[in-house]
Design a protein around this motif. Structure first.
Motif, PDB file in Angstrom:
ATOM      1  N   SER A 161    -102.991 -36.895  20.717  1.00 44.14           N
ATOM      2  CA  SER A 161    -101.434 -37.608  20.884  1.00 44.14           C
ATOM      3  C   SER A 161    -100.704 -37.244  19.526  1.00 44.14           C
ATOM      4  CB  SER A 161    -101.680 -39.187  20.861  1.00 44.14           C
ATOM      5  OG  SER A 161    -102.448 -39.480  22.184  1.00 44.14           O
ATOM      6  N   ILE A 162    -101.393 -37.141  18.453  1.00 44.30           N
ATOM      7  CA  ILE A 162    -100.632 -36.849  16.987  1.00 44.30           C
ATOM      8  C   ILE A 162    -100.015 -35.231  17.486  1.00 44.30           C
ATOM      9  CG2 ILE A 162    -100.763 -36.148  14.792  1.00 44.30           C
ATOM     10  CD1 ILE A 162    -102.902 -38.513  14.587  1.00 44.30           C
ATOM     11  N   GLU A 163    -100.742 -34.401  18.012  1.00 42.03           N
ATOM     12  CA  GLU A 163    -100.320 -33.145  18.266  1.00 42.03           C
ATOM     13  C   GLU A 163     -99.313 -33.130  19.284  1.00 42.03           C
ATOM     14  OE1 GLU A 163    -102.076 -28.552  19.600  1.00 42.03           O
ATOM     15  OE2 GLU A 163    -103.596 -30.387  19.400  1.00 42.03           O
ATOM     16  N   ILE A 164     -99.168 -33.787  20.219  1.00 38.84           N
ATOM     17  CA  ILE A 164     -97.942 -33.825  21.224  1.00 38.84           C
ATOM     18  C   ILE A 164     -96.797 -34.627  20.568  1.00 38.84           C
ATOM     19  CG2 ILE A 164     -97.310 -35.101  23.229  1.00 38.84           C
ATOM     20  CD1 ILE A 164    -100.114 -35.159  24.190  1.00 38.84           C
ATOM     21  N   THR A 165     -97.224 -35.465  19.755  1.00 38.12           N
ATOM     22  CA  THR A 165     -95.969 -36.023  19.052  1.00 38.12           C
ATOM     23  C   THR A 165     -95.280 -35.102  18.115  1.00 38.12           C
ATOM     24  OG1 THR A 165     -96.816 -38.300  19.137  1.00 38.12           O
ATOM     25  CG2 THR A 165     -95.283 -38.104  17.505  1.00 38.12           C
ATOM     26  N   ASN A 166     -96.160 -34.644  17.396  1.00 39.68           N
ATOM     27  CA  ASN A 166     -95.611 -33.537  16.322  1.00 39.68           C
ATOM     28  C   ASN A 166     -94.727 -32.353  17.013  1.00 39.68           C
ATOM     29  OD1 ASN A 166     -96.707 -34.858  14.057  1.00 39.68           O
ATOM     30  ND2 ASN A 166     -98.442 -33.416  13.873  1.00 39.68           N
ATOM     31  N   GLY A 167     -95.375 -32.001  18.336  1.00 35.40           N
ATOM     32  CA  GLY A 167     -94.446 -30.951  18.998  1.00 35.40           C
ATOM     33  C   GLY A 167     -93.230 -31.482  19.528  1.00 35.40           C
ATOM     34  N   ILE A 168     -93.473 -32.732  19.830  1.00 37.94           N
ATOM     35  CA  ILE A 168     -91.941 -33.378  20.350  1.00 37.94           C
ATOM     36  C   ILE A 168     -90.954 -33.466  19.103  1.00 37.94           C
ATOM     37  CG2 ILE A 168     -91.046 -35.431  21.185  1.00 37.94           C
ATOM     38  CD1 ILE A 168     -93.448 -35.840  23.108  1.00 37.94           C
ATOM     39  N   ILE A 169     -91.464 -33.918  18.013  1.00 35.36           N
ATOM     40  CA  ILE A 169     -90.395 -33.857  16.974  1.00 35.36           C
ATOM     41  C   ILE A 169     -89.845 -32.560  16.552  1.00 35.36           C
ATOM     42  CG2 ILE A 169     -90.270 -34.383  14.503  1.00 35.36           C
ATOM     43  CD1 ILE A 169     -91.987 -36.977  14.853  1.00 35.36           C
ATOM     44  N   GLN A 170     -90.692 -31.707  16.316  1.00 31.60           N
ATOM     45  CA  GLN A 170     -90.082 -30.537  16.198  1.00 31.60           C
ATOM     46  C   GLN A 170     -89.163 -29.868  17.375  1.00 31.60           C
ATOM     47  OE1 GLN A 170     -94.252 -28.472  15.652  1.00 31.60           O
ATOM     48  NE2 GLN A 170     -93.890 -28.368  13.485  1.00 31.60           N
ATOM     49  N   ASN A 171     -89.694 -30.250  18.638  1.00 34.21           N
ATOM     50  CA  ASN A 171     -88.623 -29.715  19.651  1.00 34.21           C
ATOM     51  C   ASN A 171     -87.399 -30.480  19.485  1.00 34.21           C
ATOM     52  OD1 ASN A 171     -87.961 -30.225  22.782  1.00 34.21           O
ATOM     53  ND2 ASN A 171     -88.631 -28.325  22.529  1.00 34.21           N
ATOM     54  N   LEU A 172     -87.223 -31.761  19.044  1.00 35.30           N
ATOM     55  CA  LEU A 172     -86.169 -32.377  18.880  1.00 35.30           C
ATOM     56  C   LEU A 172     -85.150 -32.107  17.741  1.00 35.30           C
ATOM     57  CD1 LEU A 172     -87.481 -36.180  19.296  1.00 35.30           C
ATOM     58  CD2 LEU A 172     -85.798 -34.955  20.818  1.00 35.30           C
ATOM     59  N   ALA A 173     -85.884 -31.566  16.628  1.00 32.11           N
ATOM     60  CA  ALA A 173     -85.243 -31.018  15.659  1.00 32.11           C
ATOM     61  C   ALA A 173     -84.847 -29.636  16.061  1.00 32.11           C
ATOM     62  CB  ALA A 173     -86.020 -30.864  14.441  1.00 32.11           C
ATOM     63  N   ASP A 174     -85.372 -28.915  16.866  1.00 28.03           N
ATOM     64  CA  ASP A 174     -84.867 -27.622  17.292  1.00 28.03           C
ATOM     65  C   ASP A 174     -83.379 -27.863  18.212  1.00 28.03           C
ATOM     66  OD1 ASP A 174     -86.618 -26.065  16.119  1.00 28.03           O
ATOM     67  OD2 ASP A 174     -87.954 -26.101  17.860  1.00 28.03           O
ATOM     68  N   LYS A 175     -83.477 -28.867  18.699  1.00 33.78           N
ATOM     69  CA  LYS A 175     -82.119 -29.072  19.554  1.00 33.78           C
ATOM     70  C   LYS A 175     -80.980 -30.044  18.554  1.00 33.78           C
ATOM     71  CE  LYS A 175     -84.793 -29.936  23.898  1.00 33.78           C
ATOM     72  NZ  LYS A 175     -85.260 -30.812  24.934  1.00 33.78           N
TER      73      LYS A 175
END
Length: 224
Positions: A161-175
């Motif tokens: 779940s931490i890996e999923i959360t990290n990926g989402i945070i990075q995706n949000l920053a990319d946006k």
């Protein structure tokens, strides 16, 4: 600039928890707020969100000041999963937030990203801590707010779940979303952050973009 704070002070009784603090965050930055427990991280986040009384020379989020109508829609913040309504399910929370933040994010997209289809209609009170943390993260995603304030977002999450959360945070920053979150996890901070700000004695004591020095800075500032 997404967040601009000048001379913010927050008191508890006569004691200054936040003392003439200055902080700015640029569009698309992921900034970690670091300090030992009980030293003002949550107080600062609540102050930025105007959930606690504060004084300041300037407070702007996404160009809006607190007295303006769009200020509250310019960011999203829930202190913890305990702030969720225990008798509502995730889907009901997301529909409520989608309406109030005027979001165009599709619910199914959030369910897919967080892999929460199977318990989207389970009341919050019947969820495990990990499920509640997923529900909390889902509320952030559906808001589609330009600025996101997180307080220890990885609490209760397993490594997957931490890996999923990290990926989402990075995706949000990319946006181009701007993210400020408190954390003690140095390795995780190094993996996803652009900057780290260290809170001490109510002020931002250090501000660095060098991820290689943050563990040593933590030891210097707080001991241990």
């Amino acid at each position: 600039m997404s967040v601009l704070i000048e001379n913010m002070t927050i008191k508890r009784g006569m004691k200054k928890i936040i003392d003439n603090l200055d902080l700015s965050i640029m569009d698309g930055e992921v900034v970690a707020l670091v300090a030992p427990n009980g030293t003002g991280k949550t107080t600062l986040l609540n102050g930025i969100a105007q959930l606690l009384p504060s004084t300041y020379k300037k407070l702007e989020i996404n160009g809006f000041e607190p007295q303006l109508l769009n200020f509250k829609r310019s960011f999203f913040y829930l202190e913890s999963s305990s702030n969720l309504f225990e008798y509502l399910n995730i889907k009901e929370h997301l529909l409520l937030i989608k309406k109030n933040w005027q979001s165009e994010i599709v619910l199914d997209e959030v369910f897919r990203l967080l892999k929460i289809y199977e318990y989207q209609t389970l009341p919050i009170r019947k969820m495990s801590l990990g499920m509640k943390q997923h529900a909390l993260l889902a509320t952030y995603l559906i808001s589609d707010a330009p600025v996101l304030l997180f307080d220890e977002p990885l609490n209760g999450l397993d490594p997957g779940s931490i890996e999923i959360t990290n990926g989402i945070i990075q995706n949000l920053a990319d946006k181009n979303k701007s993210i400020l979150f408190s954390s003690h996890d140095i390795a995780n901070i190094q993996a996803i952050c652009n900057r780290v700000v260290f809170l001490k004695d109510g002020k931002i004591e250090r501000d660095t973009k060098n991820m290689d020095e943050i563990l040593e800075l933590y030891k210097q500032l707080y001991g241990g």
